[in-house]
Enzyme design. Structure first.
Site, PDB file in Angstrom:
ATOM      1  N   GLY A   1       0.815  -1.205   0.000  1.00 39.91           N
ATOM      2  CA  GLY A   1       0.000   0.000   0.000  1.00 39.91           C
ATOM      3  C   GLY A   1       0.850   1.257   0.000  1.00 39.91           C
ATOM      4  O   GLY A   1       1.924   1.309  -0.606  1.00 39.91           O
TER       5      GLY A   1
ATOM      6  N   GLN B   1       2.835   2.962   2.240  1.00 39.65           N
ATOM      7  CA  GLN B   1       4.232   2.835   2.651  1.00 39.65           C
ATOM      8  C   GLN B   1       4.913   1.668   1.943  1.00 39.65           C
ATOM      9  O   GLN B   1       6.070   1.765   1.530  1.00 39.65           O
ATOM     10  CB  GLN B   1       4.332   2.657   4.161  1.00 39.65           C
ATOM     11  CG  GLN B   1       4.004   3.893   4.968  1.00 39.65           C
ATOM     12  CD  GLN B   1       5.035   4.996   4.839  1.00 39.65           C
ATOM     13  OE1 GLN B   1       6.206   4.746   4.571  1.00 39.65           O
ATOM     14  NE2 GLN B   1       4.593   6.230   5.033  1.00 39.65           N
TER      15      GLN B   1
ATOM     16  N   ARG C   1      -1.826  -9.971  -1.007  1.00 38.30           N
ATOM     17  CA  ARG C   1      -2.943 -10.869  -1.313  1.00 38.30           C
ATOM     18  C   ARG C   1      -3.306 -10.822  -2.792  1.00 38.30           C
ATOM     19  O   ARG C   1      -3.552  -9.747  -3.350  1.00 38.30           O
ATOM     20  CB  ARG C   1      -4.149 -10.476  -0.458  1.00 38.30           C
ATOM     21  CG  ARG C   1      -5.421 -11.251  -0.722  1.00 38.30           C
ATOM     22  CD  ARG C   1      -6.480 -10.875   0.288  1.00 38.30           C
ATOM     23  NE  ARG C   1      -6.708  -9.448   0.314  1.00 38.30           N
ATOM     24  CZ  ARG C   1      -7.534  -8.785  -0.505  1.00 38.30           C
ATOM     25  NH1 ARG C   1      -8.215  -9.461  -1.434  1.00 38.30           N
ATOM     26  NH2 ARG C   1      -7.692  -7.483  -0.398  1.00 38.30           N
TER      27      ARG C   1
ATOM     28  N   ASP D   1      -3.135  -1.129  10.179  1.00 38.36           N
ATOM     29  CA  ASP D   1      -3.037  -1.409  11.617  1.00 38.36           C
ATOM     30  C   ASP D   1      -4.119  -2.351  12.112  1.00 38.36           C
ATOM     31  O   ASP D   1      -3.872  -3.225  12.946  1.00 38.36           O
ATOM     32  CB  ASP D   1      -3.115  -0.098  12.414  1.00 38.36           C
ATOM     33  CG  ASP D   1      -1.833   0.696  12.362  1.00 38.36           C
ATOM     34  OD1 ASP D   1      -0.764   0.101  12.107  1.00 38.36           O
ATOM     35  OD2 ASP D   1      -1.886   1.921  12.576  1.00 38.36           O
TER      36      ASP D   1
ATOM     37  N   VAL E   1      -5.648  -4.814  10.852  1.00 42.85           N
ATOM     38  CA  VAL E   1      -5.585  -6.238  10.507  1.00 42.85           C
ATOM     39  C   VAL E   1      -4.262  -6.883  10.906  1.00 42.85           C
ATOM     40  O   VAL E   1      -4.114  -8.104  10.807  1.00 42.85           O
ATOM     41  CB  VAL E   1      -5.822  -6.461   8.995  1.00 42.85           C
ATOM     42  CG1 VAL E   1      -7.166  -5.875   8.569  1.00 42.85           C
ATOM     43  CG2 VAL E   1      -4.695  -5.884   8.152  1.00 42.85           C
ATOM     44  N   GLN E   2      -3.310  -6.085  11.351  1.00 34.27           N
ATOM     45  CA  GLN E   2      -1.977  -6.622  11.615  1.00 34.27           C
ATOM     46  C   GLN E   2      -1.965  -7.725  12.668  1.00 34.27           C
ATOM     47  O   GLN E   2      -1.297  -8.751  12.505  1.00 34.27           O
ATOM     48  CB  GLN E   2      -1.024  -5.504  12.042  1.00 34.27           C
ATOM     49  CG  GLN E   2      -0.483  -4.681  10.902  1.00 34.27           C
ATOM     50  CD  GLN E   2       0.650  -3.764  11.341  1.00 34.27           C
ATOM     51  OE1 GLN E   2       1.316  -4.011  12.351  1.00 34.27           O
ATOM     52  NE2 GLN E   2       0.880  -2.707  10.578  1.00 34.27           N
TER      53      GLN E   2
ATOM     54  N   HIS F   1       4.979   1.760  11.936  1.00 36.91           N
ATOM     55  CA  HIS F   1       4.161   2.413  12.956  1.00 36.91           C
ATOM     56  C   HIS F   1       4.076   1.425  14.107  1.00 36.91           C
ATOM     57  O   HIS F   1       3.771   0.257  13.902  1.00 36.91           O
ATOM     58  CB  HIS F   1       2.778   2.758  12.410  1.00 36.91           C
ATOM     59  CG  HIS F   1       1.862   3.403  13.417  1.00 36.91           C
ATOM     60  ND1 HIS F   1       2.325   4.296  14.368  1.00 36.91           N
ATOM     61  CD2 HIS F   1       0.533   3.287  13.628  1.00 36.91           C
ATOM     62  CE1 HIS F   1       1.314   4.696  15.110  1.00 36.91           C
ATOM     63  NE2 HIS F   1       0.213   4.098  14.689  1.00 36.91           N
TER      64      HIS F   1
ATOM     65  N   GLY G   1       3.549   7.586   1.964  1.00 27.41           N
ATOM     66  CA  GLY G   1       4.377   6.800   1.071  1.00 27.41           C
ATOM     67  C   GLY G   1       4.725   7.482  -0.240  1.00 27.41           C
ATOM     68  O   GLY G   1       5.850   7.377  -0.724  1.00 27.41           O
TER      69      GLY G   1
ATOM     70  N   ASP H   1       2.183   9.932  17.423  1.00 25.75           N
ATOM     71  CA  ASP H   1       1.483   9.813  16.155  1.00 25.75           C
ATOM     72  C   ASP H   1      -0.028   9.858  16.370  1.00 25.75           C
ATOM     73  O   ASP H   1      -0.748  10.554  15.640  1.00 25.75           O
ATOM     74  CB  ASP H   1       1.887   8.511  15.459  1.00 25.75           C
ATOM     75  CG  ASP H   1       1.360   8.421  14.033  1.00 25.75           C
ATOM     76  OD1 ASP H   1       2.011   8.994  13.141  1.00 25.75           O
ATOM     77  OD2 ASP H   1       0.314   7.782  13.820  1.00 25.75           O
TER      78      ASP H   1
END
Length: 226
Positions: free
Chosen positions: A26, A28, A48, A83, A85-86, A108, A134, A191
């Site tokens: 994505g 970044q 994916r 974030d 889904v990480q 992050h 990004g 952040d």
């Protein structure tokens, strides 16, 4: 005193025999992958199939792998997925394939700081966080510049991991502008403060206050600029 690092402090050759797995292509992810490749690093992408970012990675000359396969092949594994889904993806598809000596990375610290991503024994965690989106990381790199970065390591991480993190930062152009050493907690909380308090709270409140001030001064509320 805050520690700052620049080009002279980072050795890109440390990445010469390393495979860098970028998980997520994505905002970044695409910038990191392209900048590192242009810096001479070996980069693989985990993305994916069937997603727009999968097709984008293909158009940029990468052959995307599954997250599992990219993790298996990576020496440095950077999680650049959203974030939210990480945590689940890390537990299901990344952690089982990490090996002692790997470097687990992020840009992050949210999921590391809040305990959703916990590296296994023998794996150091390193944050390299460009302080810009990004597309700016990529465009500044292409112009010969760079976006300033933050770097942080988990407690007890080795000097080797710091050196590899700095090499990574140099590979994406961060050392051209400067890299500041911080902690996962400081990066995450400042952040979030900037996003939630300043942008989502402060800016909207300022716009509302500006509108009300002008209306109270007699300007019609239907007046539009332009």
């Amino acid at each position: 005193m805050t520690k700052m690092y620049y080009e002279k402090d980072a050795d890109l050759s440390l990445l010469k025999n390393k495979t860098i797995a970028i998980l997520g292509y994505g905002s970044q992810g695409h910038a990191h992958a392209l900048n590192l490749r242009d810096s001479g690093c070996k980069v693989i992408v985990g993305q994916r199939p069937g997603s727009p970012n999968y097709d984008l990675a293909k158009s940029h000359g990468f052959d995307p792998l599954s997250v599992e396969d990219a993790t298996k092949q990576g020496d440095l594994v950077n999680i650049l997925l959203p974030d939210e889904v990480q945590g689940d993806i890390y537990r299901q598809s990344i952690r089982p394939h990490l090996k002692p000596g790997n470097i687990l990375m992020c840009s992050h610290g949210f999921n590391v700081h809040f305990g959703q991503v916990e590296a296994p024994v023998g794996v150091d965690t390193v944050l390299v966080a460009p302080k810009g989106p990004g597309h700016l990381v990529r465009s500044e790199f292409e112009k010969g510049g760079g976006v300033p970065c933050l770097i942080a390591l988990n407690p007890g991480a080795s000097d080797t991991s710091r050196a590899l993190g700095l090499a990574y930062a140099k590979g994406i152009g961060g050392c051209r502008a400067g890299v500041i050493e911080t902690t996962f907690a400081e990066e995450t909380e400042t952040d979030l403060f900037g996003e939630q308090v300043v942008l989502c709270g402060g800016v909207s409140a300022l716009v509302k206050a500006g509108f009300e001030t002008l209306v109270d001064a007699g300007y019609p509320c239907s007046t539009r600029a332009g």
